[in-house]
Design a protein around this motif. Structure first.
Motif, PDB file in Angstrom:
ATOM      1  N   LYS A   1       0.806  -1.220   0.000  1.00  0.00           N
ATOM      2  CA  LYS A   1       0.000   0.000   0.000  1.00  0.00           C
ATOM      3  C   LYS A   1       0.841   1.272   0.000  1.00  0.00           C
ATOM      4  O   LYS A   1       0.362   2.325   0.366  1.00  0.00           O
ATOM      5  CB  LYS A   1      -0.950  -0.008   1.197  1.00  0.00           C
ATOM      6  N   ILE A   2       2.076   1.160  -0.408  1.00  0.00           N
ATOM      7  CA  ILE A   2       2.960   2.322  -0.494  1.00  0.00           C
ATOM      8  C   ILE A   2       2.883   2.877  -1.912  1.00  0.00           C
ATOM      9  O   ILE A   2       2.999   2.131  -2.878  1.00  0.00           O
ATOM     10  CB  ILE A   2       4.418   1.930  -0.166  1.00  0.00           C
ATOM     11  N   GLU A   3       2.660   4.160  -2.029  1.00  0.00           N
ATOM     12  CA  GLU A   3       2.638   4.822  -3.331  1.00  0.00           C
ATOM     13  C   GLU A   3       3.874   5.694  -3.451  1.00  0.00           C
ATOM     14  O   GLU A   3       4.227   6.405  -2.517  1.00  0.00           O
ATOM     15  CB  GLU A   3       1.386   5.675  -3.484  1.00  0.00           C
ATOM     16  N   TYR A   4       4.508   5.636  -4.600  1.00  0.00           N
ATOM     17  CA  TYR A   4       5.713   6.417  -4.852  1.00  0.00           C
ATOM     18  C   TYR A   4       5.376   7.570  -5.782  1.00  0.00           C
ATOM     19  O   TYR A   4       4.679   7.387  -6.776  1.00  0.00           O
ATOM     20  CB  TYR A   4       6.795   5.541  -5.490  1.00  0.00           C
ATOM     21  N   GLN A   5       5.868   8.745  -5.462  1.00  0.00           N
ATOM     22  CA  GLN A   5       5.707   9.894  -6.334  1.00  0.00           C
ATOM     23  C   GLN A   5       6.571   9.692  -7.581  1.00  0.00           C
ATOM     24  O   GLN A   5       7.628   9.057  -7.522  1.00  0.00           O
ATOM     25  CB  GLN A   5       6.140  11.177  -5.615  1.00  0.00           C
ATOM     26  N   GLN A   6       6.132  10.238  -8.705  1.00  0.00           N
ATOM     27  CA  GLN A   6       6.871  10.114  -9.958  1.00  0.00           C
ATOM     28  C   GLN A   6       8.309  10.611  -9.795  1.00  0.00           C
ATOM     29  O   GLN A   6       9.244   9.988 -10.285  1.00  0.00           O
ATOM     30  CB  GLN A   6       6.159  10.881 -11.077  1.00  0.00           C
ATOM     31  N   HIS A   7       8.470  11.716  -9.097  1.00  0.00           N
ATOM     32  CA  HIS A   7       9.803  12.284  -8.877  1.00  0.00           C
ATOM     33  C   HIS A   7      10.701  11.283  -8.153  1.00  0.00           C
ATOM     34  O   HIS A   7      11.873  11.097  -8.516  1.00  0.00           O
ATOM     35  CB  HIS A   7       9.681  13.579  -8.067  1.00  0.00           C
ATOM     36  N   ALA A   8      10.161  10.617  -7.138  1.00  0.00           N
ATOM     37  CA  ALA A   8      10.945   9.629  -6.385  1.00  0.00           C
ATOM     38  C   ALA A   8      11.335   8.456  -7.277  1.00  0.00           C
ATOM     39  O   ALA A   8      12.482   7.983  -7.231  1.00  0.00           O
ATOM     40  CB  ALA A   8      10.160   9.138  -5.179  1.00  0.00           C
ATOM     41  N   LEU A   9      10.403   7.996  -8.089  1.00  0.00           N
ATOM     42  CA  LEU A   9      10.702   6.884  -9.001  1.00  0.00           C
ATOM     43  C   LEU A   9      11.795   7.260  -9.993  1.00  0.00           C
ATOM     44  O   LEU A   9      12.683   6.445 -10.296  1.00  0.00           O
ATOM     45  CB  LEU A   9       9.434   6.454  -9.739  1.00  0.00           C
ATOM     46  N   GLU A  10      11.752   8.493 -10.490  1.00  0.00           N
ATOM     47  CA  GLU A  10      12.792   8.953 -11.412  1.00  0.00           C
ATOM     48  C   GLU A  10      14.158   8.973 -10.738  1.00  0.00           C
ATOM     49  O   GLU A  10      15.162   8.563 -11.319  1.00  0.00           O
ATOM     50  CB  GLU A  10      12.436  10.342 -11.939  1.00  0.00           C
ATOM     51  N   ARG A  11      14.216   9.462  -9.496  1.00  0.00           N
ATOM     52  CA  ARG A  11      15.496   9.526  -8.780  1.00  0.00           C
ATOM     53  C   ARG A  11      16.033   8.127  -8.471  1.00  0.00           C
ATOM     54  O   ARG A  11      17.230   7.877  -8.564  1.00  0.00           O
ATOM     55  CB  ARG A  11      15.362  10.321  -7.483  1.00  0.00           C
ATOM     56  N   LEU A  12      15.130   7.227  -8.095  1.00  0.00           N
ATOM     57  CA  LEU A  12      15.559   5.852  -7.840  1.00  0.00           C
ATOM     58  C   LEU A  12      16.168   5.247  -9.098  1.00  0.00           C
ATOM     59  O   LEU A  12      17.224   4.596  -9.042  1.00  0.00           O
ATOM     60  CB  LEU A  12      14.383   4.999  -7.359  1.00  0.00           C
ATOM     61  N   LEU A  13      15.516   5.456 -10.232  1.00  0.00           N
ATOM     62  CA  LEU A  13      16.021   4.938 -11.503  1.00  0.00           C
ATOM     63  C   LEU A  13      17.387   5.544 -11.826  1.00  0.00           C
ATOM     64  O   LEU A  13      18.321   4.824 -12.193  1.00  0.00           O
ATOM     65  CB  LEU A  13      15.012   5.239 -12.619  1.00  0.00           C
ATOM     66  N   GLU A  14      17.515   6.861 -11.674  1.00  0.00           N
ATOM     67  CA  GLU A  14      18.790   7.540 -11.937  1.00  0.00           C
ATOM     68  C   GLU A  14      19.910   6.982 -11.081  1.00  0.00           C
ATOM     69  O   GLU A  14      21.061   6.896 -11.511  1.00  0.00           O
ATOM     70  CB  GLU A  14      18.672   9.036 -11.653  1.00  0.00           C
ATOM     71  N   ARG A  15      19.593   6.630  -9.842  1.00  0.00           N
ATOM     72  CA  ARG A  15      20.601   6.188  -8.875  1.00  0.00           C
ATOM     73  C   ARG A  15      20.759   4.676  -8.828  1.00  0.00           C
ATOM     74  O   ARG A  15      21.563   4.165  -8.045  1.00  0.00           O
ATOM     75  CB  ARG A  15      20.247   6.734  -7.501  1.00  0.00           C
ATOM     76  N   GLY A  16      19.988   3.973  -9.629  1.00  0.00           N
ATOM     77  CA  GLY A  16      20.111   2.527  -9.683  1.00  0.00           C
ATOM     78  C   GLY A  16      19.624   1.831  -8.414  1.00  0.00           C
ATOM     79  O   GLY A  16      20.168   0.794  -8.024  1.00  0.00           O
ATOM     80  N   ILE A  17      18.608   2.391  -7.798  1.00  0.00           N
ATOM     81  CA  ILE A  17      18.070   1.824  -6.564  1.00  0.00           C
ATOM     82  C   ILE A  17      16.745   1.142  -6.896  1.00  0.00           C
ATOM     83  O   ILE A  17      15.832   1.771  -7.454  1.00  0.00           O
ATOM     84  CB  ILE A  17      17.847   2.909  -5.496  1.00  0.00           C
ATOM     85  N   ALA A  18      16.630  -0.127  -6.557  1.00  0.00           N
ATOM     86  CA  ALA A  18      15.410  -0.888  -6.832  1.00  0.00           C
ATOM     87  C   ALA A  18      14.368  -0.640  -5.746  1.00  0.00           C
ATOM     88  O   ALA A  18      14.709  -0.403  -4.584  1.00  0.00           O
ATOM     89  CB  ALA A  18      15.741  -2.381  -6.890  1.00  0.00           C
ATOM     90  N   LEU A  19      13.090  -0.729  -6.130  1.00  0.00           N
ATOM     91  CA  LEU A  19      12.021  -0.576  -5.149  1.00  0.00           C
ATOM     92  C   LEU A  19      12.143  -1.614  -4.029  1.00  0.00           C
ATOM     93  O   LEU A  19      11.826  -1.323  -2.877  1.00  0.00           O
ATOM     94  CB  LEU A  19      10.657  -0.707  -5.820  1.00  0.00           C
ATOM     95  N   GLU A  20      12.625  -2.798  -4.367  1.00  0.00           N
ATOM     96  CA  GLU A  20      12.814  -3.836  -3.350  1.00  0.00           C
ATOM     97  C   GLU A  20      13.824  -3.406  -2.286  1.00  0.00           C
ATOM     98  O   GLU A  20      13.662  -3.730  -1.120  1.00  0.00           O
ATOM     99  CB  GLU A  20      13.277  -5.155  -4.002  1.00  0.00           C
ATOM    100  N   GLU A  21      14.826  -2.643  -2.694  1.00  0.00           N
ATOM    101  CA  GLU A  21      15.808  -2.136  -1.732  1.00  0.00           C
ATOM    102  C   GLU A  21      15.181  -1.104  -0.799  1.00  0.00           C
ATOM    103  O   GLU A  21      15.438  -1.097   0.401  1.00  0.00           O
ATOM    104  CB  GLU A  21      17.000  -1.516  -2.464  1.00  0.00           C
ATOM    105  N   VAL A  22      14.363  -0.231  -1.370  1.00  0.00           N
ATOM    106  CA  VAL A  22      13.678   0.788  -0.561  1.00  0.00           C
ATOM    107  C   VAL A  22      12.775   0.103   0.455  1.00  0.00           C
ATOM    108  O   VAL A  22      12.787   0.435   1.646  1.00  0.00           O
ATOM    109  CB  VAL A  22      12.866   1.749  -1.460  1.00  0.00           C
ATOM    110  N   GLU A  23      12.005  -0.867  -0.016  1.00  0.00           N
ATOM    111  CA  GLU A  23      11.081  -1.554   0.870  1.00  0.00           C
ATOM    112  C   GLU A  23      11.815  -2.364   1.943  1.00  0.00           C
ATOM    113  O   GLU A  23      11.360  -2.434   3.081  1.00  0.00           O
ATOM    114  CB  GLU A  23      10.125  -2.403   0.050  1.00  0.00           C
ATOM    115  N   ALA A  24      12.963  -2.933   1.603  1.00  0.00           N
ATOM    116  CA  ALA A  24      13.751  -3.659   2.603  1.00  0.00           C
ATOM    117  C   ALA A  24      14.213  -2.721   3.713  1.00  0.00           C
ATOM    118  O   ALA A  24      14.179  -3.071   4.895  1.00  0.00           O
ATOM    119  CB  ALA A  24      14.950  -4.339   1.940  1.00  0.00           C
TER     120      ALA A  24
END
Length: 60
Positions: free
Chosen positions: A17-40
């Motif tokens: 039930k976590i929603e990510y803002q588009q800006h956050a998703l873009e930064r994660l992609l730029e930095r090579g960070i997977a959503l699974e890492e954030v959730e961990a």
């Protein structure tokens, strides 16, 4: 951080039930960070500092 707040956050992560803002998703992609890492981190990480006035703000 109040334990109840942390429990609610972790439950939301576990339930997907976590929603990510588009800006956050873009930064994660730029930095090579997977959503699974954030959730961990959200599930297992240690709180090192807490700003209660920010926690009380409603999500945008």
């Amino acid at each position: 951080m109040p334990d109840s707040w942390l429990r609610k956050l972790r439950q939301a992560v576990r339930c997907g039930k976590i929603e990510y803002q588009q800006h956050a998703l873009e930064r994660l992609l730029e930095r090579g960070i997977a959503l699974e890492e954030v959730e961990a981190v959200l599930l297992q990480g240690e709180m090192i500092e807490f700003y209660p006035e920010e926690a009380m703000n409603e999500p945008r």
